[in-house]
Write a protein that holds these residues in place. Structure first.
Motif, PDB file in Angstrom:
ATOM      1  N   GLU A   1      16.525  -2.768  58.611  1.00 20.20           N
ATOM      2  CA  GLU A   1      16.182  -1.877  57.469  1.00 20.20           C
ATOM      3  C   GLU A   1      14.763  -2.470  57.108  1.00 20.20           C
ATOM      4  O   GLU A   1      13.552  -1.515  56.692  1.00 20.20           O
ATOM      5  N   ASP A   2      14.355  -3.710  56.736  1.00 19.40           N
ATOM      6  CA  ASP A   2      13.196  -4.117  56.353  1.00 19.40           C
ATOM      7  C   ASP A   2      12.245  -4.113  57.534  1.00 19.40           C
ATOM      8  O   ASP A   2      10.980  -3.864  56.922  1.00 19.40           O
ATOM      9  N   ILE A   3      12.376  -4.322  58.572  1.00 16.31           N
ATOM     10  CA  ILE A   3      11.715  -4.311  59.657  1.00 16.31           C
ATOM     11  C   ILE A   3      11.021  -2.776  59.992  1.00 16.31           C
ATOM     12  O   ILE A   3       9.676  -2.644  60.066  1.00 16.31           O
ATOM     13  N   GLY A   4      11.744  -1.882  59.756  1.00 16.23           N
ATOM     14  CA  GLY A   4      11.350  -0.383  59.835  1.00 16.23           C
ATOM     15  C   GLY A   4      10.197  -0.157  58.675  1.00 16.23           C
ATOM     16  O   GLY A   4       9.292   0.490  58.934  1.00 16.23           O
ATOM     17  N   VAL A   5      10.436  -0.608  57.699  1.00 15.52           N
ATOM     18  CA  VAL A   5       9.435  -0.455  56.401  1.00 15.52           C
ATOM     19  C   VAL A   5       8.232  -1.212  56.753  1.00 15.52           C
ATOM     20  O   VAL A   5       7.192  -0.681  56.358  1.00 15.52           O
ATOM     21  N   CYS A   6       8.528  -2.564  56.994  1.00 20.67           N
ATOM     22  CA  CYS A   6       7.166  -3.121  57.326  1.00 20.67           C
ATOM     23  C   CYS A   6       6.463  -2.424  58.253  1.00 20.67           C
ATOM     24  O   CYS A   6       5.099  -2.632  58.456  1.00 20.67           O
ATOM     25  N   THR A   7       7.065  -2.069  59.350  1.00 21.27           N
ATOM     26  CA  THR A   7       6.408  -1.327  60.568  1.00 21.27           C
ATOM     27  C   THR A   7       5.345  -0.266  59.659  1.00 21.27           C
ATOM     28  O   THR A   7       4.074  -0.112  60.286  1.00 21.27           O
ATOM     29  N   LEU A   8       6.171   0.466  58.964  1.00 21.58           N
ATOM     30  CA  LEU A   8       5.419   1.772  58.367  1.00 21.58           C
ATOM     31  C   LEU A   8       4.295   1.230  57.466  1.00 21.58           C
ATOM     32  O   LEU A   8       2.986   1.880  57.534  1.00 21.58           O
ATOM     33  N   GLU A   9       4.432   0.212  56.889  1.00 23.99           N
ATOM     34  CA  GLU A   9       3.134  -0.398  55.955  1.00 23.99           C
ATOM     35  C   GLU A   9       1.994  -1.043  56.803  1.00 23.99           C
ATOM     36  O   GLU A   9       0.934  -1.080  56.578  1.00 23.99           O
ATOM     37  N   VAL A  10       2.586  -1.738  57.938  1.00 26.65           N
ATOM     38  CA  VAL A  10       1.483  -2.475  58.823  1.00 26.65           C
ATOM     39  C   VAL A  10       0.763  -1.246  59.401  1.00 26.65           C
ATOM     40  O   VAL A  10      -0.516  -1.289  59.593  1.00 26.65           O
ATOM     41  N   MET A  11       1.258  -0.254  59.792  1.00 27.86           N
ATOM     42  CA  MET A  11       0.662   0.973  60.314  1.00 27.86           C
ATOM     43  C   MET A  11      -0.312   1.508  59.580  1.00 27.86           C
ATOM     44  O   MET A  11      -1.460   2.049  59.993  1.00 27.86           O
TER      45      MET A  11
END
Length: 421
Positions: A291-301
């Motif tokens: 869950e956290d990884i998915g949101v972190c991915t979008l923010e890093v992108m």
């Protein structure tokens, strides 16, 4: 019943061959079975793979309940059962418990669950050199086949060398009926591979860090295939659940082939790990990993795509404010100092190389699907997609984006961001 996994065919295509990258890729995995009803054949599969008669079975109450029928399948084995009430965060004490139970004994380990159950087992089995089988109960993370275990020790989460299991088993009926939240978390963890591949390739370009195009392509295909199945992830669909599970396995195999986590994680994972450490320090139970990884991915992108808008850049030597950084980490400071002294990872990066290779760096960022494409797929798969949805304050998230790059000795574009003007 055909439970042969396509992942074994991939392993066979790599095994015992000199890869163009210059290495021979190997994995400890001997057998992977994914199919409906495999829970009733676990004992048979373990016997086929030469597991010893004595068997330590490890689970928590939830995962053992999900794997109903597994104990009955173990006729002929001398079973010792170790069941935690619940385990959300894998800590070193858990690995120590398992290691103590198998030390000096001729025994195998059967781990029933996902990351937090499996990680201590993989570390303990490596320490004591015991055969390991993982029975996955939800397609929620990519560590089933990994060679390393993320473990919290003294409040700091780090990856430790661990055992890749000899056998991995997934029952598609069980995987399909796992909570939607877990299946969506697994999808978010897979989308993160796009950022990991960007970071790995850029590091290779700038520093010559080892990189394997075949392994990168293996990960890329696994994620691309899964993206196409986004609308089916939330359904009670055995085919979709099995596909998610096998895609997660493939990225774990990639890590096993390279003996590092580059094919499966980048800056987004480091951000999430720091969030988890801060929450544990403050007495808060972290979310499910994906869950956290998915949101972190979008923010890093979002950050990476903004950088890619720059047609040219000026770069400078890295000059972090170490006292500010170490002050933020507080009690975690000694561990962070270890990975940044006597030199730091950006010392290997010549600012001129960033400037001269900027066109190629922009191309690498744009080789993966856009943030908008990933966001759409994640919403279809039921993933959480905003900082608010994962229950983080904007201030905490901003701090972790800022300070996480110093937590690991790993070159990422997020780590180099302050070098770019």
């Amino acid at each position: 019943m055909n439970d042969h996994s396509r992942v074994m065919d991939v392993i066979a295509s790599f095994r015992n061959q000199l890869c163009p990258c210059g290495r021979v890729h190997e994995t400890a995995i001997r057998d992977i079975r994914v199919g409906s009803g495999t829970v009733h054949r676990v004992g048979e599969i373990l016997k086929e793979n030469g597991f010893p008669r004595a068997l330590l079975v490890v689970a928590d109450k939830t995962t053992l309940r999900a794997a109903d029928g597994i104990l009955e399948s173990l006729k002929g084995f001398d079973v010792t059962l170790h069941v935690w009430d619940s385990i959300r965060v894998a800590e070193m004490k858990h690995a120590d418990e398992i290691a103590a139970l198998i030390r000096g004994k001729e025994t195998g380990v059967l781990s029933i669950g996902t990351g937090s159950v499996n990680d201590p087992c993989r570390l303990a089995a490596a320490r004591e050199d015991k055969p390991l089988c993982i029975f996955g109960t939800a397609p929620s993370m990519d560590g089933f086949a990994s060679y390393s275990s993320p473990i919290v020790r003294d409040g700091f989460k780090a990856s430790y060398p661990a055992k890749s299991p000899e056998v991995v088993i997934g029952d598609t009926a069980i995987l399909a009926k796992s909570p939607v939240r877990l299946k969506s978390a697994g999808f978010g963890d897979m989308v993160a591979k796009y950022v990991g591949l960007v970071d790995w390739k850029i590091s290779h370009l700038l520093t010559g860090e080892y990189y394997c195009e075949r392994v990168a392509a293996l990960t890329r295909k696994a994620v691309d295939d899964l993206m196409a199945m986004a609308p089916r992830v939330r359904e009670d669909d055995e085919e979709a659940a099995g596909s998610v599970f096998e895609s997660l396995l493939l990225t774990g195999i990639g890590m096993s082939f390279t003996q590092n986590s580059r094919p499966a994680s980048g800056s987004e994972h480091i951000v999430a790990h720091l969030i988890e450490c801060v929450e544990l320090r403050d007495g808060k139970l972290p979310n499910f990993h994906g869950e956290d990884i998915g949101v972190c991915t979008l923010e890093v992108m979002k950050v990476y795509e903004a950088l890619a808008q720059k047609e040219t850049v000026k770069a400078k030597k890295d000059d972090p404010d170490w006292e500010e950084i170490y002050s933020y980490y507080g009690s975690m400071r000694p561990e962070v100092e270890k990975v940044n002294t006597p030199d730091t990872i950006t010392d290997a990066v010549d600012p001129r190389a960033i400037e001269e290779n900027w066109t190629e760096i922009r191309k690498i960022i744009r080789e993966v699907p856009s943030r908008e494409t990933c966001l759409k797929a994640m919403k279809e798969a039921g993933c959480k997609t905003t900082v608010d949805e994962i229950g983080k304050s904007p201030a905490l998230f901003a701090d972790c984006m800022k300070y996480s790059p110093y937590m690991r000795r790993r070159l990422t574009l997020l780590r180099m961001k302050d070098m770019i003007e």
